[in-house]
Write a protein that holds these residues in place. Structure first.
Motif, PDB file in Angstrom:
ATOM      1  N   SER A  48       0.838  -1.189   0.000  1.00  0.00           N
ATOM      2  CA  SER A  48       0.000   0.000   0.000  1.00  0.00           C
ATOM      3  C   SER A  48       0.878   1.246   0.000  1.00  0.00           C
ATOM      4  CB  SER A  48      -0.926  -0.018   1.222  1.00  0.00           C
ATOM      5  OG  SER A  48      -1.846   1.048   1.164  1.00  0.00           O
ATOM      6  N   GLU A  49       0.233   2.407   0.023  1.00  0.00           N
ATOM      7  CA  GLU A  49       0.954   3.674   0.005  1.00  0.00           C
ATOM      8  C   GLU A  49       0.565   4.517   1.212  1.00  0.00           C
ATOM      9  OE1 GLU A  49       0.476   5.786  -3.599  1.00  0.00           O
ATOM     10  OE2 GLU A  49       1.344   4.225  -4.868  1.00  0.00           O
ATOM     11  N   PRO A  50       1.440   5.427   1.624  1.00  0.00           N
ATOM     12  CA  PRO A  50       1.104   6.322   2.740  1.00  0.00           C
ATOM     13  C   PRO A  50      -0.145   7.141   2.429  1.00  0.00           C
ATOM     14  CG  PRO A  50       3.446   6.452   2.208  1.00  0.00           C
ATOM     15  CD  PRO A  50       2.811   5.664   1.120  1.00  0.00           C
ATOM     16  N   GLY A  51      -1.014   7.272   3.428  1.00  0.00           N
ATOM     17  CA  GLY A  51      -2.226   8.059   3.265  1.00  0.00           C
ATOM     18  C   GLY A  51      -3.333   7.367   2.492  1.00  0.00           C
ATOM     19  N   SER A  52      -3.164   6.082   2.152  1.00  0.00           N
ATOM     20  CA  SER A  52      -4.176   5.376   1.362  1.00  0.00           C
ATOM     21  C   SER A  52      -5.222   4.727   2.259  1.00  0.00           C
ATOM     22  CB  SER A  52      -3.503   4.303   0.495  1.00  0.00           C
ATOM     23  OG  SER A  52      -2.857   3.337   1.315  1.00  0.00           O
ATOM     24  N   LEU A  53      -6.397   4.436   1.668  1.00  0.00           N
ATOM     25  CA  LEU A  53      -7.489   3.768   2.371  1.00  0.00           C
ATOM     26  C   LEU A  53      -7.395   2.271   2.137  1.00  0.00           C
ATOM     27  CD1 LEU A  53     -10.412   6.210   1.489  1.00  0.00           C
ATOM     28  CD2 LEU A  53      -9.093   6.113   3.613  1.00  0.00           C
ATOM     29  N   ASN A  54      -7.515   1.492   3.216  1.00  0.00           N
ATOM     30  CA  ASN A  54      -7.334   0.047   3.117  1.00  0.00           C
ATOM     31  C   ASN A  54      -8.383  -0.675   3.954  1.00  0.00           C
ATOM     32  OD1 ASN A  54      -4.360  -0.263   1.827  1.00  0.00           O
ATOM     33  ND2 ASN A  54      -4.428   1.503   3.197  1.00  0.00           N
ATOM     34  N   PRO A  55      -9.141  -1.608   3.346  1.00  0.00           N
ATOM     35  CA  PRO A  55     -10.134  -2.370   4.108  1.00  0.00           C
ATOM     36  C   PRO A  55      -9.483  -3.512   4.885  1.00  0.00           C
ATOM     37  CG  PRO A  55     -10.178  -3.033   1.813  1.00  0.00           C
ATOM     38  CD  PRO A  55      -9.175  -1.918   1.905  1.00  0.00           C
ATOM     39  N   MET A 111      -7.302   4.382   7.183  1.00  0.00           N
ATOM     40  CA  MET A 111      -6.338   5.184   6.421  1.00  0.00           C
ATOM     41  C   MET A 111      -4.966   5.055   7.066  1.00  0.00           C
ATOM     42  SD  MET A 111      -6.199   9.300   5.634  1.00  0.00           S
ATOM     43  CE  MET A 111      -7.514   9.244   4.413  1.00  0.00           C
ATOM     44  N   PHE A 112      -3.991   4.645   6.251  1.00  0.00           N
ATOM     45  CA  PHE A 112      -2.629   4.563   6.756  1.00  0.00           C
ATOM     46  C   PHE A 112      -2.050   5.970   6.899  1.00  0.00           C
ATOM     47  CE2 PHE A 112      -2.005   0.090   4.804  1.00  0.00           C
ATOM     48  CZ  PHE A 112      -2.721  -0.448   5.857  1.00  0.00           C
ATOM     49  N   PRO A 113      -1.194   6.189   7.888  1.00  0.00           N
ATOM     50  CA  PRO A 113      -0.637   7.533   8.108  1.00  0.00           C
ATOM     51  C   PRO A 113       0.143   8.027   6.891  1.00  0.00           C
ATOM     52  CG  PRO A 113      -0.183   6.095   9.975  1.00  0.00           C
ATOM     53  CD  PRO A 113      -0.719   5.222   8.892  1.00  0.00           C
ATOM     54  N   SER A 114       0.005   9.294   6.598  1.00  0.00           N
ATOM     55  CA  SER A 114       0.792   9.889   5.523  1.00  0.00           C
ATOM     56  C   SER A 114       2.200  10.169   6.040  1.00  0.00           C
ATOM     57  CB  SER A 114       0.141  11.188   5.042  1.00  0.00           C
ATOM     58  OG  SER A 114       0.016  12.105   6.119  1.00  0.00           O
ATOM     59  N   GLY A 115       3.157  10.167   5.149  1.00  0.00           N
ATOM     60  CA  GLY A 115       4.536  10.417   5.549  1.00  0.00           C
ATOM     61  C   GLY A 115       5.228   9.216   6.149  1.00  0.00           C
TER      62      GLY A 115
END
Length: 239
Positions: A48-55, A111-115
């Motif tokens: 995944s990527e930072p700041g992305s939404l993940n179920p 949502m995964f943390p951004s940065g």
């Protein structure tokens, strides 16, 4: 007797049972010991990527009153776990939400943390029931593009963050490849150094005493003439 046994079996409360189904967990076994029941890290099942939404989805087999919590670790150290809040803000002040009181498939979006960027992240799913607390872990990767300079290269428990390997305390190096060695100072060497400093200090005090003393005894003159004639005043070098 058989009737009483059947009544006892029917009255016994079944142990709660639920499993994470998405992303694929590290093990299908429910563990009772945090953080992951001693099950070693395995292959990543989510990129995944930072700041992305993940179920995150789980299936309840045997319902039980209780709450769940989802935490994210950026490395292997348990102290780095951080609580994630689902997008529906259904958690209480401590990050727990209702999750296992109904049989069937359940899901929430996080949502995964951004940065944050790491290739050794761990998601921890906790189900705290009335009878027991279960743990399941999911190995994931959070990468801002797969061309990160340290992606997949950090060793010995280090993890990639913002293009650099973050190493545990016992490892150093660009990719945490070198064991950190702390050089211990020998007690004997320390004692010798202290004795040398003490000798120098006493010698300086003795020189000061000699230079400021008006008269010397015959014994002092004899000692200085033999061992340290340079310390004698000029008028006392020759008796």
């Amino acid at each position: 007797m058989i009737v009483y046994l059947l009544i006892g079996l029917l009255s016994c409360e079944a142990f709660p049972e639920a499993y994470v189904v998405q992303p694929l967990p590290r093990s299908s076994i429910l563990t009772k010991s945090p953080p992951c029941g001693g099950i070693p890290k395995g292959k990543s099942h989510l990129l995944s990527e930072p700041g992305s939404l993940n179920p995150i989805s789980w299936e309840v087999i045997t319902p039980s009153t209780g709450k769940c919590s989802v935490k994210l670790s950026y490395g292997t150290d348990i102290s780095t776990y951080h609580t994630l809040v689902p997008t529906d803000n259904s958690t209480d002040i401590n990050g727990w939400f209702d999750c296992g009181d109904e049989k069937g498939l359940h899901s929430k979006i996080f949502m995964f943390p951004s940065g944050v960027s790491c290739d050794i992240c761990t998601l921890q799913w906790i189900w705290n029931t009335e009878l027991i607390t279960y743990y399941q872990c999911i190995d994931i990767e959070i990468i801002e593009g797969v061309d990160s300079a340290c992606y997949g290269k950090c060793k010995n428990g280090g993890y990639c963050s913002e293009g650099l390997c973050v190493c545990p305390n016992s490892w150093v190096g660009v990719y945490c490849e070198h064991e950190a060695k702390i050089e211990s100072v020998s007690i004997v060497n320390l004692f010798i150094a202290l004795m040398i400093l003490l000798f120098i200090a006493m010698l300086l005090l003795f020189i000061l005493f000699i230079r400021t003393k008006q008269k010397l005894t015959e014994t002092e003159k004899l000692f200085l003439r033999r061992f340290c004639p340079c310390l004698l005043p000029q008028d006392q070098i020759i008796n």
